[in-house]
Design a protein around this motif. Sequence first.
Motif, PDB file in Angstrom:
ATOM      1  N   TYR A 140      36.462  42.021  62.638  1.00 56.75           N
ATOM      2  CA  TYR A 140      35.370  41.752  61.491  1.00 56.75           C
ATOM      3  C   TYR A 140      36.091  41.963  60.163  1.00 56.75           C
ATOM      4  O   TYR A 140      36.685  42.846  60.079  1.00 56.75           O
ATOM      5  CB  TYR A 140      34.181  42.851  61.621  1.00 56.75           C
ATOM      6  N   GLY A 141      35.914  40.963  59.217  1.00 59.21           N
ATOM      7  CA  GLY A 141      36.466  41.161  57.798  1.00 59.21           C
ATOM      8  C   GLY A 141      35.803  40.621  56.919  1.00 59.21           C
ATOM      9  O   GLY A 141      34.987  39.718  56.933  1.00 59.21           O
ATOM     10  N   LEU A 142      35.953  41.227  55.703  1.00 61.17           N
ATOM     11  CA  LEU A 142      35.210  40.655  54.377  1.00 61.17           C
ATOM     12  C   LEU A 142      36.017  40.048  53.770  1.00 61.17           C
ATOM     13  O   LEU A 142      37.286  40.300  53.485  1.00 61.17           O
ATOM     14  CB  LEU A 142      34.521  42.026  53.672  1.00 61.17           C
ATOM     15  N   SER A 143      35.822  38.684  53.198  1.00 58.23           N
ATOM     16  CA  SER A 143      36.631  37.785  52.115  1.00 58.23           C
ATOM     17  C   SER A 143      36.198  37.808  50.962  1.00 58.23           C
ATOM     18  O   SER A 143      34.906  37.508  50.743  1.00 58.23           O
ATOM     19  CB  SER A 143      36.891  36.677  52.788  1.00 58.23           C
ATOM     20  N   LEU A 144      36.692  37.744  49.825  1.00 60.59           N
ATOM     21  CA  LEU A 144      36.498  37.716  48.510  1.00 60.59           C
ATOM     22  C   LEU A 144      37.425  36.806  48.013  1.00 60.59           C
ATOM     23  O   LEU A 144      38.698  36.806  47.943  1.00 60.59           O
ATOM     24  CB  LEU A 144      36.313  39.055  47.761  1.00 60.59           C
ATOM     25  N   ARG A 145      37.115  35.897  47.106  1.00 62.73           N
ATOM     26  CA  ARG A 145      37.905  35.020  46.478  1.00 62.73           C
ATOM     27  C   ARG A 145      38.694  35.658  45.330  1.00 62.73           C
ATOM     28  O   ARG A 145      37.868  36.484  44.572  1.00 62.73           O
ATOM     29  CB  ARG A 145      37.299  33.802  45.833  1.00 62.73           C
ATOM     30  N   VAL A 146      40.109  35.572  45.131  1.00 63.76           N
ATOM     31  CA  VAL A 146      40.815  36.044  44.103  1.00 63.76           C
ATOM     32  C   VAL A 146      40.953  35.204  42.949  1.00 63.76           C
ATOM     33  O   VAL A 146      41.601  34.166  43.032  1.00 63.76           O
ATOM     34  CB  VAL A 146      42.058  36.524  44.584  1.00 63.76           C
ATOM     35  N   ASP A 147      40.056  35.381  41.939  1.00 54.70           N
ATOM     36  CA  ASP A 147      40.140  34.570  40.907  1.00 54.70           C
ATOM     37  C   ASP A 147      41.191  34.895  39.752  1.00 54.70           C
ATOM     38  O   ASP A 147      41.660  34.147  39.178  1.00 54.70           O
ATOM     39  CB  ASP A 147      38.712  34.984  39.957  1.00 54.70           C
ATOM     40  N   ARG A 148      41.535  36.013  39.654  1.00 54.70           N
ATOM     41  CA  ARG A 148      42.689  36.590  38.918  1.00 54.70           C
ATOM     42  C   ARG A 148      43.121  37.784  39.303  1.00 54.70           C
ATOM     43  O   ARG A 148      42.475  38.849  39.393  1.00 54.70           O
ATOM     44  CB  ARG A 148      42.394  36.612  37.570  1.00 54.70           C
ATOM     45  N   VAL A 149      44.613  38.001  39.813  1.00 53.34           N
ATOM     46  CA  VAL A 149      45.174  39.223  40.014  1.00 53.34           C
ATOM     47  C   VAL A 149      45.397  39.887  38.437  1.00 53.34           C
ATOM     48  O   VAL A 149      45.962  39.297  37.701  1.00 53.34           O
ATOM     49  CB  VAL A 149      46.453  39.189  40.719  1.00 53.34           C
ATOM     50  N   LEU A 150      44.921  41.082  38.479  1.00 58.99           N
ATOM     51  CA  LEU A 150      45.161  42.084  37.214  1.00 58.99           C
ATOM     52  C   LEU A 150      46.121  42.891  37.178  1.00 58.99           C
ATOM     53  O   LEU A 150      47.032  43.173  36.507  1.00 58.99           O
ATOM     54  CB  LEU A 150      43.863  42.702  36.945  1.00 58.99           C
ATOM     55  N   GLN A 151      46.523  43.479  38.335  1.00 67.94           N
ATOM     56  CA  GLN A 151      47.511  44.459  38.469  1.00 67.94           C
ATOM     57  C   GLN A 151      47.935  44.935  39.877  1.00 67.94           C
ATOM     58  O   GLN A 151      46.970  44.759  40.902  1.00 67.94           O
ATOM     59  CB  GLN A 151      46.980  45.916  37.745  1.00 67.94           C
ATOM     60  N   GLU A 152      49.125  45.093  40.254  1.00 68.36           N
ATOM     61  CA  GLU A 152      49.373  45.760  41.635  1.00 68.36           C
ATOM     62  C   GLU A 152      50.455  46.716  41.522  1.00 68.36           C
ATOM     63  O   GLU A 152      51.467  46.595  40.471  1.00 68.36           O
ATOM     64  CB  GLU A 152      50.126  44.577  42.325  1.00 68.36           C
ATOM     65  N   SER A 153      50.460  47.658  42.224  1.00 68.27           N
ATOM     66  CA  SER A 153      51.437  48.889  41.970  1.00 68.27           C
ATOM     67  C   SER A 153      51.462  49.647  43.221  1.00 68.27           C
ATOM     68  O   SER A 153      50.465  49.532  44.145  1.00 68.27           O
ATOM     69  CB  SER A 153      51.136  49.688  40.866  1.00 68.27           C
ATOM     70  N   GLU A 154      52.490  50.584  43.256  1.00 66.72           N
ATOM     71  CA  GLU A 154      52.633  51.606  44.573  1.00 66.72           C
ATOM     72  C   GLU A 154      52.676  52.733  44.050  1.00 66.72           C
ATOM     73  O   GLU A 154      53.300  53.221  43.020  1.00 66.72           O
ATOM     74  CB  GLU A 154      54.084  51.097  45.169  1.00 66.72           C
ATOM     75  N   THR A 155      51.831  53.533  44.553  1.00 68.96           N
ATOM     76  CA  THR A 155      51.940  55.147  44.132  1.00 68.96           C
ATOM     77  C   THR A 155      52.827  55.853  45.392  1.00 68.96           C
ATOM     78  O   THR A 155      53.331  55.101  46.354  1.00 68.96           O
ATOM     79  CB  THR A 155      50.667  55.918  44.108  1.00 68.96           C
ATOM     80  N   GLY A 156      53.151  57.072  45.326  1.00 64.41           N
ATOM     81  CA  GLY A 156      53.755  57.659  46.332  1.00 64.41           C
ATOM     82  C   GLY A 156      52.912  57.761  47.768  1.00 64.41           C
ATOM     83  O   GLY A 156      53.456  58.216  48.647  1.00 64.41           O
ATOM     84  N   HIS A 157      51.653  57.169  47.599  1.00 62.54           N
ATOM     85  CA  HIS A 157      50.854  57.219  48.748  1.00 62.54           C
ATOM     86  C   HIS A 157      50.156  55.898  49.255  1.00 62.54           C
ATOM     87  O   HIS A 157      50.195  55.960  50.623  1.00 62.54           O
ATOM     88  CB  HIS A 157      49.537  58.307  48.659  1.00 62.54           C
ATOM     89  N   GLN A 158      50.083  55.223  48.352  1.00 62.92           N
ATOM     90  CA  GLN A 158      49.003  53.984  48.778  1.00 62.92           C
ATOM     91  C   GLN A 158      49.735  52.790  47.817  1.00 62.92           C
ATOM     92  O   GLN A 158      50.221  52.768  46.838  1.00 62.92           O
ATOM     93  CB  GLN A 158      47.658  54.119  48.396  1.00 62.92           C
ATOM     94  N   ARG A 159      49.267  51.531  48.151  1.00 59.99           N
ATOM     95  CA  ARG A 159      49.701  50.454  47.395  1.00 59.99           C
ATOM     96  C   ARG A 159      48.210  49.987  46.782  1.00 59.99           C
ATOM     97  O   ARG A 159      47.046  49.903  47.428  1.00 59.99           O
ATOM     98  CB  ARG A 159      49.955  49.403  48.320  1.00 59.99           C
ATOM     99  N   LEU A 160      48.039  49.998  45.293  1.00 60.17           N
ATOM    100  CA  LEU A 160      46.926  49.430  44.796  1.00 60.17           C
ATOM    101  C   LEU A 160      47.067  48.175  44.468  1.00 60.17           C
ATOM    102  O   LEU A 160      48.100  47.539  43.887  1.00 60.17           O
ATOM    103  CB  LEU A 160      46.824  50.165  43.503  1.00 60.17           C
ATOM    104  N   ARG A 161      45.871  47.542  44.429  1.00 64.21           N
ATOM    105  CA  ARG A 161      45.828  45.952  43.744  1.00 64.21           C
ATOM    106  C   ARG A 161      44.219  45.910  43.258  1.00 64.21           C
ATOM    107  O   ARG A 161      43.290  46.268  43.548  1.00 64.21           O
ATOM    108  CB  ARG A 161      45.679  45.038  44.976  1.00 64.21           C
TER     109      ARG A 161
END
Length: 284
Positions: free
Chosen positions: A16-37
Motif C-alpha cells: 500500500y502506498g500514498l502518492s502526492l504530486r511534487v509541484d516543487r522541490v524546496l530542499q533536500e539534505s542528509e543529517t547524521g540519522h536521516q534523509r530529509l526532503r
Amino acid sequence: MTDTPEWFRETLCPDYGLSLRVDRVLQESETGHQRLRLFENARFGRVLTLDGVIQTTTADEFIYHEMMAHVPILAHGAARRVLILGGGDGGLAREVLRHASVEQVTMVEIDAGVVAFSREHLPGLSAGAFDDPRLDLVIADGMAFVTQSSAQFDVILVDSTDPVGPGEVLFTDSFYGRAKARLAEGGILVTQNGVPFIQPEELRQSMRAFRALFRDATCYLATVPTYSGGPMALGWGTDGTARQTPVDVLRDRLEAAGFEPRYYTPEVHAAAFALPGYVARLMT
C-alpha cells in the motif's frame, strides 16, 4: 508536449502506498540519522519526508498535533510538566505550549538536523515554540533519556517516526516501561501508533505492553488525511482516571485555556475513544 509531473510515492508498507504530486522541490539534505526532503503539493502544502516516509504536511498537521497534545493535557487537568520525545518539527511543542498552565516542556529529539531544518524551512509549524523560555530542547536518544533521567512528568508524548530506523526503539516493551517510570502520579503516556488498518501489529504490540503496565490502557483515534488508510491511533496509558473526565469539564478547561483549536473539541475528545470493532479487537 508537457513534462510529466513528478510523483512522490511513500513505500512504508509493502502492499500500500500514498502518492502526492511534487509541484516543487524546496530542499533536500542528509543529517547524521536521516534523509530529509521538503516539497510543495497543491493540496497538502509543504510536505516533509524522512527517508522516503511522509512525516508532516502544513495543510493537515494541526489535526495530529492538536489531538496528541490537547487530549491528555485537558483530560489531566493539572499538567505542569510535559515531556515530548521526538517531534523535531516543533508542531507538537507549539500545541503543548498553548496551555499557559504548562510550566515546563522538555523536548528530546535525537536528530538536531531535523530541528534546524524545520526551523529554517517550516517555521510556521513551531510558530515560535523553540524560543519559548518554557521549552528545554535536549538533543539525545529518547530511550537513553527515560533510562537515565530521574525527572517526573505529568504528561509524556511520544511523537516518533514509524518503528523503523531511529524510532524503532520507541515501540519496545522496555521503552514503555522506562517511560512509565518517568510519569508522576496520575500521569498520562500518549504514543503515536500508526494507522491500525494498515499497521495492525504496531498497535497490537504496543497495547500488549500498555495492558501490562497501566490500569487504563487503550487508544484513541484521529483522522489525518496525510496518514491514509483509515484513522490514526494514539496510544493511551495511565493509572489514573483522566479518561473519564466529563465533556462539560473538558469544555470548561478549554475555555479557561483561552484558545480555540482547529480540530479538537471536547466532543471530539470523548468520541475519539469510541473504537471501531476491528481496532478494539487489536487490543485484546
